[in-house]
Design a protein around this motif. Sequence first.
Motif, PDB file in Angstrom:
ATOM      1  N   ILE A 687      13.667  -9.825  -2.689  1.00 24.11           N
ATOM      2  CA  ILE A 687      13.032  -9.077  -1.614  1.00 24.11           C
ATOM      3  C   ILE A 687      13.418  -7.698  -1.655  1.00 24.11           C
ATOM      4  O   ILE A 687      14.274  -7.283  -1.806  1.00 24.11           O
ATOM      5  CB  ILE A 687      13.723  -9.719  -0.254  1.00 24.11           C
ATOM      6  N   LEU A 688      12.308  -7.106  -1.321  1.00 21.83           N
ATOM      7  CA  LEU A 688      12.240  -5.588  -1.285  1.00 21.83           C
ATOM      8  C   LEU A 688      11.941  -5.315   0.154  1.00 21.83           C
ATOM      9  O   LEU A 688      10.887  -5.662   0.741  1.00 21.83           O
ATOM     10  CB  LEU A 688      11.171  -4.849  -2.227  1.00 21.83           C
ATOM     11  N   ALA A 689      12.459  -4.144   0.639  1.00 23.93           N
ATOM     12  CA  ALA A 689      12.432  -3.705   2.002  1.00 23.93           C
ATOM     13  C   ALA A 689      12.539  -2.166   1.999  1.00 23.93           C
ATOM     14  O   ALA A 689      13.080  -1.269   1.148  1.00 23.93           O
ATOM     15  CB  ALA A 689      13.345  -4.275   3.145  1.00 23.93           C
ATOM     16  N   GLY A 690      11.804  -1.632   2.878  1.00 24.33           N
ATOM     17  CA  GLY A 690      11.926  -0.098   3.074  1.00 24.33           C
ATOM     18  C   GLY A 690      11.399   0.385   4.465  1.00 24.33           C
ATOM     19  O   GLY A 690      10.323   0.109   4.956  1.00 24.33           O
ATOM     20  N   PHE A 691      12.099   1.304   4.973  1.00 20.44           N
ATOM     21  CA  PHE A 691      11.875   1.941   6.430  1.00 20.44           C
ATOM     22  C   PHE A 691      10.902   3.164   5.992  1.00 20.44           C
ATOM     23  O   PHE A 691      11.466   4.127   4.989  1.00 20.44           O
ATOM     24  CB  PHE A 691      12.961   2.240   6.772  1.00 20.44           C
ATOM     25  N   SER A 692      10.168   3.422   6.699  1.00 19.83           N
ATOM     26  CA  SER A 692       9.153   4.840   6.476  1.00 19.83           C
ATOM     27  C   SER A 692       8.599   4.868   4.967  1.00 19.83           C
ATOM     28  O   SER A 692       8.099   4.051   4.423  1.00 19.83           O
ATOM     29  CB  SER A 692       9.782   5.729   6.993  1.00 19.83           C
ATOM     30  N   PHE A 693       8.850   5.943   4.274  1.00 22.37           N
ATOM     31  CA  PHE A 693       8.473   6.167   3.158  1.00 22.37           C
ATOM     32  C   PHE A 693       9.267   5.021   1.903  1.00 22.37           C
ATOM     33  O   PHE A 693       8.532   4.877   1.112  1.00 22.37           O
ATOM     34  CB  PHE A 693       8.962   7.467   2.705  1.00 22.37           C
ATOM     35  N   GLY A 694      10.341   4.575   2.455  1.00 17.74           N
ATOM     36  CA  GLY A 694      11.122   3.432   1.654  1.00 17.74           C
ATOM     37  C   GLY A 694       9.968   2.432   1.472  1.00 17.74           C
ATOM     38  O   GLY A 694       9.811   1.834   0.436  1.00 17.74           O
ATOM     39  N   GLY A 695       9.200   1.964   2.338  1.00 20.33           N
ATOM     40  CA  GLY A 695       8.220   0.931   2.383  1.00 20.33           C
ATOM     41  C   GLY A 695       7.163   1.445   1.353  1.00 20.33           C
ATOM     42  O   GLY A 695       6.708   0.417   0.596  1.00 20.33           O
ATOM     43  N   VAL A 696       6.637   2.640   1.358  1.00 17.74           N
ATOM     44  CA  VAL A 696       5.603   2.995   0.563  1.00 17.74           C
ATOM     45  C   VAL A 696       6.063   2.668  -0.884  1.00 17.74           C
ATOM     46  O   VAL A 696       5.246   2.440  -2.028  1.00 17.74           O
ATOM     47  CB  VAL A 696       5.043   4.320   0.545  1.00 17.74           C
ATOM     48  N   LEU A 697       7.354   3.170  -1.457  1.00 18.03           N
ATOM     49  CA  LEU A 697       7.882   3.002  -2.440  1.00 18.03           C
ATOM     50  C   LEU A 697       8.212   1.481  -3.052  1.00 18.03           C
ATOM     51  O   LEU A 697       8.057   0.963  -4.254  1.00 18.03           O
ATOM     52  CB  LEU A 697       9.528   3.777  -2.550  1.00 18.03           C
ATOM     53  N   ALA A 698       8.348   0.702  -2.072  1.00 21.51           N
ATOM     54  CA  ALA A 698       8.887  -0.865  -2.057  1.00 21.51           C
ATOM     55  C   ALA A 698       7.638  -1.583  -2.550  1.00 21.51           C
ATOM     56  O   ALA A 698       7.770  -2.201  -3.656  1.00 21.51           O
ATOM     57  CB  ALA A 698       9.281  -1.405  -0.825  1.00 21.51           C
ATOM     58  N   VAL A 699       6.406  -1.035  -2.196  1.00 21.92           N
ATOM     59  CA  VAL A 699       5.096  -1.910  -2.579  1.00 21.92           C
ATOM     60  C   VAL A 699       4.897  -1.499  -4.062  1.00 21.92           C
ATOM     61  O   VAL A 699       4.622  -2.479  -4.967  1.00 21.92           O
ATOM     62  CB  VAL A 699       3.976  -1.443  -1.886  1.00 21.92           C
ATOM     63  N   GLU A 700       4.893  -0.261  -4.512  1.00 24.96           N
ATOM     64  CA  GLU A 700       4.744  -0.025  -5.968  1.00 24.96           C
ATOM     65  C   GLU A 700       5.804  -0.396  -6.816  1.00 24.96           C
ATOM     66  O   GLU A 700       5.601  -0.884  -7.866  1.00 24.96           O
ATOM     67  CB  GLU A 700       4.560   1.636  -6.083  1.00 24.96           C
ATOM     68  N   VAL A 701       6.969  -0.366  -6.360  1.00 29.95           N
ATOM     69  CA  VAL A 701       8.191  -0.878  -7.160  1.00 29.95           C
ATOM     70  C   VAL A 701       8.025  -2.466  -7.406  1.00 29.95           C
ATOM     71  O   VAL A 701       8.197  -3.147  -8.380  1.00 29.95           O
ATOM     72  CB  VAL A 701       9.614  -0.711  -6.490  1.00 29.95           C
TER      73      VAL A 701
END
Length: 862
Positions: A687-701
């Motif tokens: 499972i990938l999760a990201g707060f703020s910019f971390g979420g943008v990165l999570a989708v591409e990862v």
Amino acid sequence: MLTRLPSSLESCEVEQLAVLTSLKHHAKHRADDAAIACSGEYLTFAQTLQRAAQIRRGLEARGVVPGATVAVSIPRTIDLLPLLLAVWSLRAAYVPVDPSYPVERQQYILDDAGVRLLVVQGEANDALSFGGDVVAIETLTAAESPRGSETHCNAHVAAFAEVSQRDDIAYIIYTSGSTGNPKGVAVSQGNVENFLLSMQQKPGLTPQDRLLAVTTISFDIHVLELFLPIVAGACVVVASRDEARSAPALRSLIKRHVCTVLQATPSTWRMLLDNHWQPPVPLRALIGGEALPADLLPILHGATCELWNMYGPTETTVWSTCHLLTPGEDDILIGCAIANTSLHVVDEQLQPVADGTPGELLIGGDGVTLGYYHKPELTAEKFITAPALEPGVVYRTGDLVCRQGNGALKYINRIDGQIKLRGYRIEPGDIEARMQQLDAIDQAVVVRVDLAAGNECLVCCYLGRQTDSLALKNYANANLPSFMVPQHFLQFDEFPKTDNLKINRRALAEDSRERVLNSAKSVASDARDNLDRCIIRVWENILNVPGVGIDDDFFNLGGHSLLALQAVEVMSKATGIDFASDVIFTSPTIRQILDNPNHGFGQEVTVTKLNDADAGTPIYCLCGMRIYNELAQQFAASNPVYCVFGKQEIAMLNQPLSSDAAGFDSQKFLQAYMDAILRQHQGGPIILAGFSFGGVLAVEVAQQLECLGIAVQSVVLIDSYMPSAFQRRMSALVEDVGQLVRRQGLLKTVQIGLARTWFRSQRPNRVGGAHSSQKEREEVFDFAAEKFEKSIHKYSGRVFLVRATQMDLGLGMRGRQDYGWRKYLNGDLHIKDYDTDHTGVMTGSGLTRMCQDILAYLKNPI
């Protein structure tokens, strides 16, 4: 009964030692087949014969004659096996001298064995007082060799034409002694030949096999690993010292060389099979050197195609029994005798006992060695004649066994105080005698303590003056081999006694275990950050010691070499940092490991575990460390949570906010995060999760990982948005300014506007360029998100979007309800709103509610 070489070798011209005969046969008929592989180098059978002949000439020129002893003190390289073969071809014996042993012990072995030639790599240890000749292996292998193909081959065959005698000493191997000095066991060529020919038949080895050799030649099971492949025409893959101590390196060797056979101690097998590793090809396992723990048995069955339990003391030539263990067996048996070997289970009067009755094991036959070198009294004590049992000499093992109805033996325990630990046979008296040389110690008793499965250690209990444990350990390190150094030193006022007033070693071991476990600090309060806490957690779990601090020495906490290697592997998995295999040996505290710039971890992104959960789908939280602490604890009962944090994030936050200064490379950034997660990944969905910019990165990862075959169960976006989803509109600006004037008044509104304008104009010129406020950090990451948005790929997986409804976007700013995500998603998007601001979703009750909703979504995706 094996009395001759296999039929395929009967036509060989020279009747002599099986190993040398086999080598010549294979060099003639399978010249180009691989015989040895080590550290990227290979030798064919013909090249092995050539290398051994070169070394032989060098040894002969230095006076090596039949009956001589040659000390071998070189590491595990491509030249090790040819050197041993060359020694045998001269009817001489080799004597392993481990260069890592204390100088005093090396000196004793050299003197006791009457060595006149010492073979080293590079230069000899200056501290050794050796009166014989010293030669570097590099010099021996550089010796001039004959030229011309046919003449060349015939010359090498002729060089090995010396016929060995069965009573010639093949090697003298030194084991722990009860008097404070080791004792040398002299093993004959006849002993070795019987052993190898028996092993070729059962467990068996064929020319198609590749055997991975992991054992030092100071431990006698190296005889099977190095010489059996030569007899069988198989290939031996020799692991270097560093490779043999590293589970990832061993796994890599098994995969690269397609190894089919591995012999190792239970401790090494436990290290190799940690985290449910599975070999890429069917692997036959030979296990011995100490009792096979019951908890390791199902793990071995699950990872191997055959599992052989091996048993035997050095005094009867490596292994004397073997048994094929099959799933479902009730007992762990050591099996029946190998070829030309007899087994007797007797009582104290040396009379045979009935099946099912425990008794001491006596071993006779062709494996019984020549005895202890230059120690006739000790030899007479252990190598006895018992005409009622058999006409020859039998060896008293001191092992308590029980014969089953089918003839197989079950090992019970030692009769005396001898200890078997990590494959080594240790006489406690050897350590006790050495420690009692200190004035502070009146009496020492060494016991084995099992702290947990796979964590066994030596504890030195002593009467006398309370002495600093570190000082005692330093003394032991200077005077004993590393495998004999106690991990703990405990002072007693008196030892527990049995009814007949002997020291009760079992009670002493139990008392010691309790004291070791209770002596640790209860709380470690000096962790500086999540990385410290992550490694502390690893050490506590592996050492079974609570309250580890960042300045605690791993070895003073009870660690030993195998635990250190295990810890390094788990540390690398838990953090994403590729720690060197020897990092704990060179820097034994957490502070030293993490603060030493010379370690050069090299990773752009680190992975740190934030909770203690072991089961459940792992959650990787991108871009941040402390921000995910509370979230991780919310999932402590269900999912392991890791934070994934990159060095470039720190660089971005410490640069002026401009595209040139930030130097942001979105593809490099993305690749670094993917590499970190792949290093950590152990199979199964994530499972990938990201707060703020971390979420943008999570989708591409997530999109990139799924292209690599990694299953991503869900992506959780915590108030994460695309910058293009927000725009300033004139109508909205007029509306917001009007509301602000009504709330604050016209003068206050003008002051707010001027302050914002001035602050924004000063930000790029701030000394050091650091962005310290949350608002500034968001603007930095918005810049990074804009770079990502230009190249982001569409994602087809499930996404859970958390929205904070009290966002201060700025005057006139309006955003889309989906935060701009739908145009980048082909899969399901579930949106959940929370009445809090941007940072409020990560703390307090807002975080608790959010985690409950995320957990429910993960269990039952909508």
